[in-house]
Design an enzyme around this catalytic site. Structure first.
Site, PDB file in Angstrom:
ATOM      1  N   ARG A 208      61.586 -46.168 -18.446  1.00 26.14           N
ATOM      2  CA  ARG A 208      61.573 -47.535 -18.563  1.00 26.14           C
ATOM      3  C   ARG A 208      62.389 -48.401 -17.492  1.00 26.14           C
ATOM      4  O   ARG A 208      62.201 -49.757 -17.199  1.00 26.14           O
ATOM      5  CB  ARG A 208      62.291 -48.220 -19.908  1.00 26.14           C
ATOM      6  CG  ARG A 208      61.641 -47.638 -21.153  1.00 26.14           C
ATOM      7  CD  ARG A 208      62.314 -48.022 -22.386  1.00 26.14           C
ATOM      8  NE  ARG A 208      62.741 -49.348 -22.706  1.00 26.14           N
ATOM      9  CZ  ARG A 208      62.042 -50.128 -23.421  1.00 26.14           C
ATOM     10  NH1 ARG A 208      61.067 -49.575 -23.947  1.00 26.14           N
ATOM     11  NH2 ARG A 208      62.310 -51.243 -23.576  1.00 26.14           N
TER      12      ARG A 208
ATOM     13  N   TRP B  37      69.473 -51.684 -17.616  1.00 24.28           N
ATOM     14  CA  TRP B  37      68.804 -52.179 -16.243  1.00 24.28           C
ATOM     15  C   TRP B  37      69.408 -53.559 -15.752  1.00 24.28           C
ATOM     16  O   TRP B  37      69.358 -54.613 -16.656  1.00 24.28           O
ATOM     17  CB  TRP B  37      67.428 -52.343 -16.527  1.00 24.28           C
ATOM     18  CG  TRP B  37      66.608 -52.708 -15.621  1.00 24.28           C
ATOM     19  CD1 TRP B  37      65.930 -52.073 -14.326  1.00 24.28           C
ATOM     20  CD2 TRP B  37      66.091 -54.199 -15.011  1.00 24.28           C
ATOM     21  NE1 TRP B  37      65.271 -52.879 -13.813  1.00 24.28           N
ATOM     22  CE2 TRP B  37      65.254 -54.059 -13.957  1.00 24.28           C
ATOM     23  CE3 TRP B  37      66.300 -55.287 -15.702  1.00 24.28           C
ATOM     24  CZ2 TRP B  37      64.725 -55.004 -13.221  1.00 24.28           C
ATOM     25  CZ3 TRP B  37      65.759 -56.418 -14.938  1.00 24.28           C
ATOM     26  CH2 TRP B  37      64.816 -56.183 -13.936  1.00 24.28           C
TER      27      TRP B  37
ATOM     28  N   GLU C 215      54.488 -50.555  -5.145  1.00 19.50           N
ATOM     29  CA  GLU C 215      55.419 -50.395  -6.299  1.00 19.50           C
ATOM     30  C   GLU C 215      56.111 -48.818  -6.177  1.00 19.50           C
ATOM     31  O   GLU C 215      57.454 -48.671  -6.395  1.00 19.50           O
ATOM     32  CB  GLU C 215      55.129 -50.787  -7.587  1.00 19.50           C
ATOM     33  CG  GLU C 215      54.048 -49.948  -8.141  1.00 19.50           C
ATOM     34  CD  GLU C 215      53.731 -50.501  -9.504  1.00 19.50           C
ATOM     35  OE1 GLU C 215      54.568 -51.060 -10.290  1.00 19.50           O
ATOM     36  OE2 GLU C 215      52.365 -50.405  -9.818  1.00 19.50           O
TER      37      GLU C 215
ATOM     38  N   HIS D 266      41.674 -66.158   7.078  1.00 22.71           N
ATOM     39  CA  HIS D 266      42.390 -67.568   6.853  1.00 22.71           C
ATOM     40  C   HIS D 266      43.780 -67.555   6.819  1.00 22.71           C
ATOM     41  O   HIS D 266      44.766 -68.367   6.352  1.00 22.71           O
ATOM     42  CB  HIS D 266      42.097 -68.363   5.458  1.00 22.71           C
ATOM     43  CG  HIS D 266      40.825 -68.283   5.102  1.00 22.71           C
ATOM     44  ND1 HIS D 266      39.961 -69.511   5.929  1.00 22.71           N
ATOM     45  CD2 HIS D 266      39.630 -67.922   4.450  1.00 22.71           C
ATOM     46  CE1 HIS D 266      38.676 -69.634   5.523  1.00 22.71           C
ATOM     47  NE2 HIS D 266      38.357 -68.382   4.855  1.00 22.71           N
TER      48      HIS D 266
END
Ligand code: F6R
Length: 612
Positions: A27, A78, A492, A508
């Protein structure tokens, strides 16, 4: 994000807690700890860094609670408020040391509570929002732990999943939830509690999910549940159908690689029993609207985050193309706050692997509040979004442990295509076309197998580009969301700066960044607009950027024009996202592996993002 484990039983608590925390590692976390209660006192062992380090400290600990206790709590943190260090790590204790608590979520009014406690001489030692809660519980304690917990929780604003214990009542654990999941595992002579079923799966299959404002009191007599007013509540016992082995890496170097390889079987599970060839449609029993109800839907609005949102984009294209109704995808985080226009003929589809993503959950609540019909596409059975949407479709992909989502994406796309087929058949799609599409959906696992057979070739391309600092992914139509997803996967896990663009958008602005060491991954499979994307890839080549061309099998003419080529099976445009995404997952995986990255636990990332 943060993970919780609690144990009450007859076995050595510290072993079960550390093993449970290991199962929650995926996690994402930056510190971990456990607390055990034994012989009238609580001991805590915690540290910043990995569970490995915690395990060593626990094994070497002379503390009698850690050695002997059969009751305890554990946490992986975390960091949100305060650095990942030992003081900020959970479990937190009150000043007296008689209470210990683990907390997931955010206490929004922690500053006010902290100043209130300070007036009574209670000073917090950590920078966290969590610690104030255990101090408050201790302050409210008048001889009954659950009473103190409910009193304290009434004063809290924000989200919490907590487990609390006290050496005043060593034969008790109290758990509670609001906005942050808590699941209880009912074993033989033992009760486990966790934020995520994977921590308790090896011990029991019988699970009870707390709902918001529920409290559970766990004692030797079993478990009782109450609301915050202490009125009893009943929650259904659900059977967890995941195999504990599915949450182990087995022979694979990483969970991500294992899950990439699991995709043929995961997709088979996602589509099993859901295709009706005779009627040329999909049977999604969780979407319990009749053909007549389906015909009333005027617009489908898909909400999700990250990879799930990319899968939703494929669904958007499919629903518009096949069913001929308006479909839109919106970032869940934006949906809630911009006061969207919703009508009762809108179907809002929330898509989430974990079923716990805070932004997606908030979007679900907003859509329900505005009177929309809301459905969920989730992987985790019993998750909050699955329960709150009430109707929807499970992916049946099995546990996804790697932080980078892989099998969930391809299963989400499979389910979105079946949803598009189901709605389309109540509208303008003829039976024969429905059957043909169903047959292609059925073939998707085989198409993925063909991509997996090319692992070595993809690895060779990956090794060539492993040292680049930037990369672009370009695609059109059904391959535009895949370009976004390919870039997300690469950035990631490899930390290479990667951007996904619509192929036409590159000129662009972003084309200014192209250089000879900036690869462009051009998705040139056979979809409408391929020739234009080919032109865009040539523009990149003309600016010395190396082009990795992803092409459909048999399209050798294109393959000859580019030095690096990845071949995926030829299939109709709406099916292409699945095999193409798998090729890009392998590319990202091998680049990250060549760079020596921590693939399953990329820095700063969390598997389930339960804060907005
Ligand atoms: C990327 C990834 C994330 C998730 C996002 C939503 O690989 O996994 O972008 O897709 O955090 O998560 P769920 O699907 O659980 O709502």
């Amino acid at each position: 994000m943060c993970g919780i484990v609690g144990y009450f039983g007859k076995r050595k608590a510290s072993d079960i807690l550390v093993d449970g925390l290991r199962r929650l590692e995926y996690r994402g976390y930056d510190s971990a700890g456990i607390a055990c209660v034994y012989d009238g006192s609580i001991d805590v062992v915690k540290n910043p860094g990995k569970i490995r380090a915690l395990r060593e400290r626990v094994q070497q600990s002379p503390l009698k609670s850690i050695k002997n206790a059969t009751v305890g709590i554990g946490h992986t943190r975390w960091a949100t408020h305060g650095q990942p260090n030992e003081v900020n790590a959970h479990p937190h204790q009150d000043v007296s040391g008689h209470f210990a608590m683990v907390h997931n979520g955010i206490i929004e009014n922690y500053k006010a509570i902290r100043s209130g406690l300070a007036k009574h001489g209670i000073e917090c030692v950590s920078e966290t929002d969590s610690e104030v809660l255990v101090q408050l519980i201790a302050f409210c304690y008048k001889g009954n732990l659950e009473e103190a917990v409910s009193e304290a929780l009434k004063q809290v604003k924000g989200t919490y999943g907590i487990v609390v214990m006290s050496d005043h009542e060593p034969d008790k654990l109290v758990a509670a939830r609001c906005g942050s999941p808590i699941v209880l595992g009912l074993g033989r002579n033992e009760t486990l509690v966790a934020s995520d079923a994977s921590a308790i799966m090896p011990h029991t299959r019988d699970a009870v999910y707390l709902e918001d404002f529920d409290m559970a009191v766990i004692t030797a007599d079993g478990m009782e549940m109450f609301d915050l007013q202490r009125a009893p509540v009943n929650r259904e016992v659900m059977a967890m159908d995941w195999d504990a082995g599915a949450a182990e890496k087995g022979e694979y170097a990483h969970f991500m690689l294992k899950e990439i390889y699991e995709q043929p079987s995961a997709i088979r599970n996602a589509i099993r029993g859901r295709l009706d060839f005779e009627m040329g449609t999909a049977v999604l029993s969780g979407l319990d609207f009749s053909p007549r109800d389906a015909a009333m839907i005027n617009r489908v609005l898909v909400v999700g985050c990250g990879t799930s949102m990319h899968a939703g984009m494929v669904g958007e294209y499919a629903i518009e193309e096949m069913a001929g109704i308006l479909a839109e995808v919106e970032q869940a985080a934006e949906f809630r706050y911009r006061n969207p226009i919703i009508t009762p003929s809108d179907l809002v589809v929330a898509i989430s692997q974990s079923g716990e993503t805070a932004d997606t959950l908030a979007a679900v609540r907003e859509a329900k509040n505005k009177g929309a019909v809301v459905a969920g596409i989730c992987n985790v059975v019993g998750s909050t979004i699955a329960r709150e949407t009430g109707r929807g479709v499970y992916l049946h992909a099995g546990p996804e442990i790697g932080v980078a989502s892989t099998k969930a994406f391809t299963c989400q796309v499979s389910v979105m295509l079946m949803m598009a087929l189901k709605i389309a058949r109540t509208r303008r799609m003829p039976l024969n076309d429905g059957e043909v599409l169903g047959r292609w959906i059925e073939r998707m696992p085989e198409l993925v197998e063909k991509v997996l057979e090319q692992n070595d070739a993809i690895k060779a391309v990956a090794q060539k580009y492993a040292k680049c600092d930037n990369a672009f992914f370009i695609g059109r139509g059904y391959l535009f969301p895949v370009a976004l997803e390919g870039a997300l996967k690469l950035k990631e896990i490899s930390y290479i700066h990667a951007e996904g663009y619509h192929a036409a958008e590159l000129k662009h602005g972003p084309i200014a960044l192209l250089q000879k060491n900036t690869p462009v991954i051009a998705l040139l499979n056979d979809v409408p607009g391929k020739d234009k994307t080919l032109g865009n890839a040539e523009e990149c080549k003309a600016r010395n950027a190396p082009v990795i061309a992803v092409v459909s099998e048999g399209d050798e003419k294109i393959a000859d024009e580019f030095s690096d080529v990845i071949v995926v099976p030829d299939c109709p445009p709406c099916i292409t996202p699945v095999p193409t995404a798998v090729a890009l997952q392998l590319l990202a995986y091998h680049i990250a592996a060549a760079r020596g990255c921590e693939i399953d636990q990329p820095r700063n990332l969390a598997k389930s993002v339960t804060v907005e």
